[in-house]
Design a protein around this motif. Structure first.
Motif, PDB file in Angstrom:
ATOM      1  N   ILE B 243       2.895  -2.714 -10.532  1.00 56.76           N
ATOM      2  CA  ILE B 243       3.076  -1.497  -9.775  1.00 56.76           C
ATOM      3  C   ILE B 243       4.123  -0.619 -10.727  1.00 56.76           C
ATOM      4  O   ILE B 243       3.942   0.652 -11.061  1.00 56.76           O
ATOM      5  N   ASN B 246       2.243   0.385 -14.012  1.00 57.93           N
ATOM      6  CA  ASN B 246       1.336   1.451 -13.397  1.00 57.93           C
ATOM      7  C   ASN B 246       1.866   3.008 -13.042  1.00 57.93           C
ATOM      8  O   ASN B 246       1.621   3.883 -13.753  1.00 57.93           O
ATOM      9  N   TYR B 363       6.876   5.011  -0.504  1.00 55.59           N
ATOM     10  CA  TYR B 363       6.133   3.872  -0.867  1.00 55.59           C
ATOM     11  C   TYR B 363       6.438   2.423  -0.564  1.00 55.59           C
ATOM     12  O   TYR B 363       7.713   2.097  -1.192  1.00 55.59           O
ATOM     13  N   ASN B 365       5.254  -1.237  -1.663  1.00 54.31           N
ATOM     14  CA  ASN B 365       4.134  -1.871  -2.456  1.00 54.31           C
ATOM     15  C   ASN B 365       3.305  -1.106  -2.834  1.00 54.31           C
ATOM     16  O   ASN B 365       2.037  -1.823  -2.688  1.00 54.31           O
ATOM     17  N   ALA B 366       3.326   0.038  -3.188  1.00 51.59           N
ATOM     18  CA  ALA B 366       2.277   0.625  -4.112  1.00 51.59           C
ATOM     19  C   ALA B 366       2.891   1.743  -4.973  1.00 51.59           C
ATOM     20  O   ALA B 366       4.084   2.079  -4.794  1.00 51.59           O
ATOM     21  N   SER B 367       2.193   2.125  -6.115  1.00 53.25           N
ATOM     22  CA  SER B 367       2.475   2.893  -7.069  1.00 53.25           C
ATOM     23  C   SER B 367       2.974   4.226  -6.624  1.00 53.25           C
ATOM     24  O   SER B 367       2.027   4.772  -5.951  1.00 53.25           O
ATOM     25  N   ARG B 369       2.086   6.588  -8.099  1.00 50.98           N
ATOM     26  CA  ARG B 369       1.160   7.670  -8.875  1.00 50.98           C
ATOM     27  C   ARG B 369       0.056   8.141  -7.807  1.00 50.98           C
ATOM     28  O   ARG B 369      -0.749   8.936  -7.938  1.00 50.98           O
ATOM     29  N   PHE B 370       0.206   7.830  -6.488  1.00 50.99           N
ATOM     30  CA  PHE B 370      -0.809   8.042  -5.669  1.00 50.99           C
ATOM     31  C   PHE B 370      -0.437   9.452  -4.823  1.00 50.99           C
ATOM     32  O   PHE B 370      -1.010   9.647  -3.859  1.00 50.99           O
TER      33      PHE B 370
END
Lengths: 415, 415
Positions: B243, B246, B363, B365-367, B369-370
């Motif tokens: 993560i 990224n 967020y 547990n997610a990047s 970048r979303f």
């Protein structure tokens, strides 16, 4: 550090505490403040008397003194207003949207407090309590800058609020009063980007224009209303009379009162002389176009400046128009996008009027005086937004919230 | 009359025509424009070559020249973007709320276009088409002020758009290009209250700050992102690595890329040396606090100024923190309320982080970048709002609309 910056920072420091409060904790605090204001009634009235005394010495107008004045009944009403706010549903935490993406991301859009709200207002000390209640209910801290004419009243009210909050879950610093009476303190608030999330002006048009013209902080513009009522050719004469009289004289001083009556020439030919007499009986001065003055010679000539004026008084502009197009064009030129009304039995004309007139509230066969948070059933009103961003028209509690996307993943990365 | 005022007035005059268009009419117009842009591909490229030539003579940087450059593939992509906008549901006319009052008033809150939207942007000519498409789809007129470096491209694109619109229901005047390349034309747009309903800046932080600081017209602030990723003590090492890499290197130049990595001291003790090497292999310069530099001596010392910088580059600040509180406090101090992430296996910590961190997108547990309109499934993106009023986070088509209360009565007056 200036008082304004210092107090805005203090407010900012309790934002995360406010974010974590339950609805019950916020309601308990509002009820505690309501009770304390009633208990402190005589102290508040004594402080208010200082303001009134100073006002009388300075030659303040009677209407301003009336707005400033508090008495036991008004204080009871103010406390009751807080109890009503406590009774309303809490919008914070509401889920506005849920999105599940093919990659497994689970996205929830949730209502959250705005953060720190600045309120700039004038002489009415009830705004101090009302704005505080609305902001705290929605989990916001508030920085209040009331008019200097009400400073003693506001100081006492804030002292009582702070004492009452001490025994509740809401930190005292969530409510700040700017005591600096100079114009500079307002100017400073308007530029406090990063410390204030929004500034809301509550007051007359010069106060609002100062805020709109000078703020770099986001603003919710409220208030100014040059509202029109258009009596179409097919309007029922009795309904047209009742709605237009109500829109003008039920309370001329407010923003949703009518300032200009537009009358279709066919309706005018049959009914306008009678209607004009009804306005005259109600003490309304008419200012009219040439066609108006041919029917009603006692009407004063109306200028473009008149059509562009929010009188908030027993004065009404009248213009006789050839058709719906001319009425819509007049509103486009002189309206302030607040509240507009068509009285007609022609559904097609009503639909066109409601679609093409650009305003927060567009009425068919009802008085513009209904543009109000309570009349719309919101149970509270922060003000009436005349801008198009964020909130438009009467604002209830949700207008004091923002949103936040909360995203749950399990290791997703962007390809 | 200045070009800016003249063109804004022309745009204002077609607002009521736009209000009356059907979704089909708007979509047909967008598809006609898409086709015309593809047919005019070689003309656009010739005009673009003039801009590039001028840019090269003026010593424009390669990265700016790249943003400015058009080729058949890019033009095809731009036209395809318009077709995607045509495919999206039209938010205008949606009923947002229906209220029936005891007095018989029937109140409908409906989505309506904002009116006239100003867009201030920089070198990318694709923004000209993209912004036009989003505004027209939502029934708005648009006044475009692109960067002077793309003026020849923009002129040709607008010429083609106007020709294509001539055969559709959308008036040509709904799309206006300001050709005056001076700073004064931007300044004038920012003060056009009454003619522009909103200004949206699209570009780098100095452009955005100029708009926010100088506009009296309402603004939707977009863009600046100092985004953080916090690796908690319980973070899964593999997920934490994936993560954070990224978030930094997948596309460092964008606003949702990470600028600062916050690492819990326990996680750092076990895993940070390896992670730092992964960043090094990816060409990322690390700037760290003292604790970071004890683990990774080749890291450059990080200053407060570094923590406050949006690099948009292969540079990463690192700070090792004692606990969640310190991570949240750092974000409160340096974050821009854009996108923030916690990597943790501790649900309680994740919830606290997502509740207390004040940002458009938070967020677990997610990047980061979303944070993007397409990734959120909106099918379009006007930008990413970093303010709290009106719209927050990725903005889809509804962010370009306002609302209007349409009230049906049968003679109601206020008591």
């Amino acid at each position: 550090m200036s008082e304004v910056r210092h107090k805005a920072e203090l407010a900012g420091k309790v934002v995360s505490v406010l974010n974590n409060l339950t609805t019950e904790q916020k309601n308990e605090a509002l009820l505690a403040v309501a009770k304390a204001l009633e208990s402190g009634c005589s102290e508040i009235i004594a402080a208010n008397e200082e303001d009134l005394q100073r006002g009388r010495e300075n030659g303040t107008s009677l209407s301003l003194l009336d707005r400033l004045a508090l008495n036991p009944e008004r204080i009871k009403g103010i406390a009751e207003g807080l109890r009503q706010i406590a009774d309303l549903p809490d919008p914070v935490g509401d889920v506005l949207e849920t999105i599940d993406r093919p990659n497994g991301l689970h996205i929830v859009k949730r209502r959250v407090p705005l953060g720190v709200i600045g309120i700039v207002y004038e002489a009415r000390p009830n705004v101090t309590v009302d704005a505080m209640g609305l902001c705290l209910k929605t989990g916001n801290a508030v920085v209040l800058r009331g008019g200097s004419s009400a400073l003693s009243s506001n100081r006492k009210i804030i002292e009582i609020i702070h004492q009452a909050l001490a025994a509740t879950a809401i930190p005292q610093n969530a409510v700040q009063l700017i005591e600096d009476p100079s114009r500079a303190s307002v100017d400073e608030m308007l530029k406090l980007n990063g410390l204030l999330d929004v500034v809301i002006p509550r007051g007359g048009s010069s106060l609002i224009q100062n805020v709109v013209q000078n703020a770099t902080v986001p603003v919710i513009e409220t208030g100014a209303g040059i509202c029109h009522t258009f009596l179409d050719a097919s309007a029922q004469p009795r309904m047209a009379t009742s709605i237009s009289l109500n829109a003008k004289v039920q309370r001329p001083s407010v923003c949703n009162a009518m300032e200009t009556l537009l009358v279709h020439k066919d309706f005018a030919a049959q009914h306008f002389t009678d209607l004009a007499n009804r306005f005259k009986e109600s003490g309304v001065e008419l200012r009219g176009c040439e066609a108006t003055r041919q029917l009603v010679p006692w009407a004063v000539p109306a200028s473009d400046e008149d059509y562009a004026t929010e009188y908030n008084d027993y004065i009404l502009n009248v213009k006789i128009v050839n058709d719906l197009d001319e009425a819509i064009a007049h509103i486009r030129r002189f309206g302030t996008k607040h509240s507009e009304c068509i009285v007609t039995e022609d559904t097609g004309n009503a639909e066109r009027f409601q679609r093409e007139v650009d305003a927060a509230a567009v009425y068919h066969n009802a008085s513009t005086r209904f543009t109000d948070g309570f009349e719309f059933g919101f149970g509270a009103e922060i003000g009436i937004s005349t801008q198009k961003l964020h909130a438009r028209g009467p604002m209830g509690l949700p207008a004091l919230t923002s949103s936040k996307y909360i995203i749950q993943g399990n290791g997703q990365i962007r390809q």
